[in-house]
Design a protein around this motif. Structure first.
Motif, PDB file in Angstrom:
ATOM      1  N   MET A 260     -52.524  55.233 -15.660  1.00  0.00           N
ATOM      2  CA  MET A 260     -51.561  54.261 -15.139  1.00  0.00           C
ATOM      3  C   MET A 260     -51.015  54.750 -13.798  1.00  0.00           C
ATOM      4  SD  MET A 260     -49.471  53.165 -18.613  1.00  0.00           S
ATOM      5  CE  MET A 260     -48.555  51.867 -17.733  1.00  0.00           C
ATOM      6  N   PRO A 261     -50.401  53.858 -12.996  1.00  0.00           N
ATOM      7  CA  PRO A 261     -49.813  54.280 -11.716  1.00  0.00           C
ATOM      8  C   PRO A 261     -48.813  55.414 -11.915  1.00  0.00           C
ATOM      9  CG  PRO A 261     -49.871  51.894 -11.845  1.00  0.00           C
ATOM     10  CD  PRO A 261     -50.275  52.399 -13.204  1.00  0.00           C
ATOM     11  N   GLN A 262     -48.980  56.486 -11.154  1.00  0.00           N
ATOM     12  CA  GLN A 262     -48.118  57.660 -11.252  1.00  0.00           C
ATOM     13  C   GLN A 262     -47.084  57.652 -10.133  1.00  0.00           C
ATOM     14  OE1 GLN A 262     -48.790  60.223 -13.922  1.00  0.00           O
ATOM     15  NE2 GLN A 262     -49.725  58.262 -14.526  1.00  0.00           N
ATOM     16  N   THR A 282     -43.384  63.961 -12.279  1.00  0.00           N
ATOM     17  CA  THR A 282     -44.403  62.952 -12.014  1.00  0.00           C
ATOM     18  C   THR A 282     -44.814  62.312 -13.333  1.00  0.00           C
ATOM     19  OG1 THR A 282     -45.262  64.185 -10.113  1.00  0.00           O
ATOM     20  CG2 THR A 282     -46.703  62.514 -11.064  1.00  0.00           C
ATOM     21  N   GLY A 283     -44.901  60.985 -13.329  1.00  0.00           N
ATOM     22  CA  GLY A 283     -45.300  60.296 -14.552  1.00  0.00           C
ATOM     23  C   GLY A 283     -45.285  58.801 -14.391  1.00  0.00           C
ATOM     24  N   VAL A 284     -45.180  58.102 -15.520  1.00  0.00           N
ATOM     25  CA  VAL A 284     -45.258  56.644 -15.570  1.00  0.00           C
ATOM     26  C   VAL A 284     -43.846  56.075 -15.674  1.00  0.00           C
ATOM     27  CG1 VAL A 284     -46.200  54.674 -16.832  1.00  0.00           C
ATOM     28  CG2 VAL A 284     -47.457  56.852 -16.782  1.00  0.00           C
ATOM     29  N   PRO A 324     -36.352  52.422 -11.063  1.00  0.00           N
ATOM     30  CA  PRO A 324     -37.623  53.024 -10.642  1.00  0.00           C
ATOM     31  C   PRO A 324     -37.658  54.548 -10.762  1.00  0.00           C
ATOM     32  CG  PRO A 324     -36.381  52.234  -8.731  1.00  0.00           C
ATOM     33  CD  PRO A 324     -35.693  51.693  -9.952  1.00  0.00           C
ATOM     34  N   LEU A 325     -36.513  55.191 -10.928  1.00  0.00           N
ATOM     35  CA  LEU A 325     -36.484  56.642 -11.100  1.00  0.00           C
ATOM     36  C   LEU A 325     -36.638  57.067 -12.563  1.00  0.00           C
ATOM     37  CD1 LEU A 325     -33.631  57.779  -8.660  1.00  0.00           C
ATOM     38  CD2 LEU A 325     -36.089  57.657  -8.248  1.00  0.00           C
ATOM     39  N   THR A 326     -36.614  56.123 -13.485  1.00  0.00           N
ATOM     40  CA  THR A 326     -36.726  56.444 -14.907  1.00  0.00           C
ATOM     41  C   THR A 326     -38.200  56.524 -15.298  1.00  0.00           C
ATOM     42  OG1 THR A 326     -34.630  55.330 -15.373  1.00  0.00           O
ATOM     43  CG2 THR A 326     -36.084  55.748 -17.235  1.00  0.00           C
ATOM     44  N   LEU A 328     -41.476  58.338 -17.879  1.00  0.00           N
ATOM     45  CA  LEU A 328     -42.015  59.225 -18.894  1.00  0.00           C
ATOM     46  C   LEU A 328     -42.833  60.238 -18.118  1.00  0.00           C
ATOM     47  CD1 LEU A 328     -43.237  57.459 -22.134  1.00  0.00           C
ATOM     48  CD2 LEU A 328     -41.215  58.847 -21.743  1.00  0.00           C
ATOM     49  N   ALA A 329     -42.266  61.417 -17.936  1.00  0.00           N
ATOM     50  CA  ALA A 329     -42.882  62.415 -17.068  1.00  0.00           C
ATOM     51  C   ALA A 329     -44.020  63.132 -17.788  1.00  0.00           C
ATOM     52  CB  ALA A 329     -41.838  63.430 -16.611  1.00  0.00           C
ATOM     53  N   LEU A 330     -45.120  63.302 -17.066  1.00  0.00           N
ATOM     54  CA  LEU A 330     -46.280  64.045 -17.566  1.00  0.00           C
ATOM     55  C   LEU A 330     -46.408  65.395 -16.877  1.00  0.00           C
ATOM     56  CD1 LEU A 330     -48.875  61.100 -17.452  1.00  0.00           C
ATOM     57  CD2 LEU A 330     -47.417  61.778 -19.367  1.00  0.00           C
ATOM     58  N   ARG A 331     -45.781  65.516 -15.712  1.00  0.00           N
ATOM     59  CA  ARG A 331     -45.926  66.735 -14.919  1.00  0.00           C
ATOM     60  C   ARG A 331     -44.573  67.189 -14.382  1.00  0.00           C
ATOM     61  NH1 ARG A 331     -51.146  67.982 -13.396  1.00  0.00           N
ATOM     62  NH2 ARG A 331     -52.699  66.485 -14.142  1.00  0.00           N
ATOM     63  N   LEU A 332     -44.469  68.491 -14.219  1.00  0.00           N
ATOM     64  CA  LEU A 332     -43.288  69.117 -13.630  1.00  0.00           C
ATOM     65  C   LEU A 332     -43.754  70.013 -12.493  1.00  0.00           C
ATOM     66  CD1 LEU A 332     -40.326  70.010 -13.488  1.00  0.00           C
ATOM     67  CD2 LEU A 332     -40.762  71.555 -15.408  1.00  0.00           C
TER      68      LEU A 332
END
Length: 369
Positions: A260-262, A282-284, A324-326, A328-332
């Motif tokens: 999905m768009p990251q 970084t995430g969805v 838009p800042l909320t 589900l983060a996949l990366r730190l």
């Protein structure tokens, strides 16, 4: 009349300075007021009444209010100690009670002292994670005692304000009072500097008493609860994020989420214990996930994979879910989340306490409008 013990008589003879006591009381009342206001803000964010709306901008607002709450609470320790020292000879006055009015005054002071000590000690145990020493629920006990303390402080200050207008007994007494106030102020300042580095990065090397420090932890960010402590020891290839809403139910694999768009955002992680750290996530977007199930503009419940705990689930209101800042983060910091930071994905939203930034997310369920 019963004669007092000689030891009590000697203790009661130590001279006191009512103006010093009154000044210390005002300082302590000011510090308690800051603690009360900032503590009520934190409580309302975590347990929001229907009318409550906490802004999502500026994104550093919660880290400021909660950092101030903890720092001011710690500074109260020398203030309260000095206040008790300034009046302790009166505790040994004889007879202990000289009538109904005197008994009421002493009872009020005892209530004020007990509530203040309870708030400071339980707050300290909370930021140190020594919950085994509290055989009760910290949040409820700390919250309701704060209201009791606020009322006691207000009554006590109102009763003692006239003392500030009384003349000092002598120049030496004024010098002594200034010396004590200077010492107490210095002690409060040292404690603040020795702990503020957990959120004010330039003070990090000076913060010897801080329980957490920014930059110390997996991927350079502190953690409170590890994956092992939460019971999330392994996430296999069968992981699915279940998104449920009025438009249906989707089970998304980690690969589906990565396709999905990251989006990348810079948001602090700020905890109720007073520490905070800047991070890049970084995430969805949660809003994109809600659109998959026809739930744009609705609130959502976020559920963790952890087995239990008071914050296993959290609620994101409709306004914040669309922010838009909320994410589900996949990366730190550009790397896949460390297990202690919530792998495979975690919630991150602006101006939100860390306990509500749910880790190890397993489900999003849209709430009824």
């Amino acid at each position: 009349m019963v004669r007092p013990p000689d030891a009590l008589t000697r203790l009661a003879r130590r001279p006191t300075d009512p103006r010093l006591t009154a000044h210390l009381g005002l300082w302590l009342a000011g510090a308690f007021t800051v603690c009360l206001v900032t503590g009520l803000i934190s409580h309302a964010i975590q347990h929001p009444p229907g009318w409550w709306r906490w802004p999502s901008r500026p994104v550093n607002l919660y880290r400021l209010t909660q950092g101030l709450h903890v720092a001011t609470g710690l500074a109260c320790f020398p203030l309260l100690t000095a206040k008790v020292w300034s009046v302790y000879p009166k505790l040994f006055a004889w007879p202990p009670v000289r009538g109904v009015a005197h008994a009421l005054e002493r009872g009020t002071v005892a209530l004020l002292s007990a509530a203040a000590l309870f708030e400071l000690v339980t707050g300290l145990l909370n930021i140190a994670y020594w919950y085994s020493l509290m055989p009760f629920g910290f949040v409820g006990a700390h919250y309701w005692t704060a209201w009791l303390l606020a009322g006691a402080v207000l009554l006590h200050v109102a009763a003692k304000l006239p003392v500030l207008r009384t003349p000092a007994p002598s120049p030496s007494a004024r010098r002594s009072r200034r010396a004590v106030l200077g010492l107490v102020g210095t002690a409060a300042g040292v404690i603040t500097v020795a702990t503020a580095g957990q959120t004010v990065r330039p003070l990090r090397r000076l913060s010897l008493l801080a329980p957490r420090l920014p930059g110390v932890g997996p991927q350079g960010v502190p953690v409170n609860k590890t994956a092992a402590a939460a019971g999330v020891t392994a996430v296999d290839g069968g992981y699915r994020l279940v998104v449920t809403g009025p438009g249906g139910r989707h089970a998304l694999s980690l690969a589906d989420l990565e396709a999905m768009p990251q989006h990348t955002v810079s948001l602090p992680i700020a905890c109720v214990e007073g520490w905070s750290a800047d991070a890049e996530w970084t995430g969805v977007r949660v809003a994109d996930l809600l659109r998959l199930v026809g739930a744009a503009g609705l609130a959502v419940t976020v559920e963790s994979l952890q087995r239990d705990g008071g914050y296993r689930t959290s609620t994101v209101d409709a306004r914040l879910a669309q922010d838009p800042l909320t994410l589900l983060a996949l990366r730190l910091h550009g790397e896949p989340l460390h297990p202690d930071h919530g792998y495979p994905c975690r919630l991150i939203a602006p101006d939100r306490p860390g306990v509500l930034q749910t880790k190890w997310v397993g489900a999003l369920t849209v709430m009824s409008p």
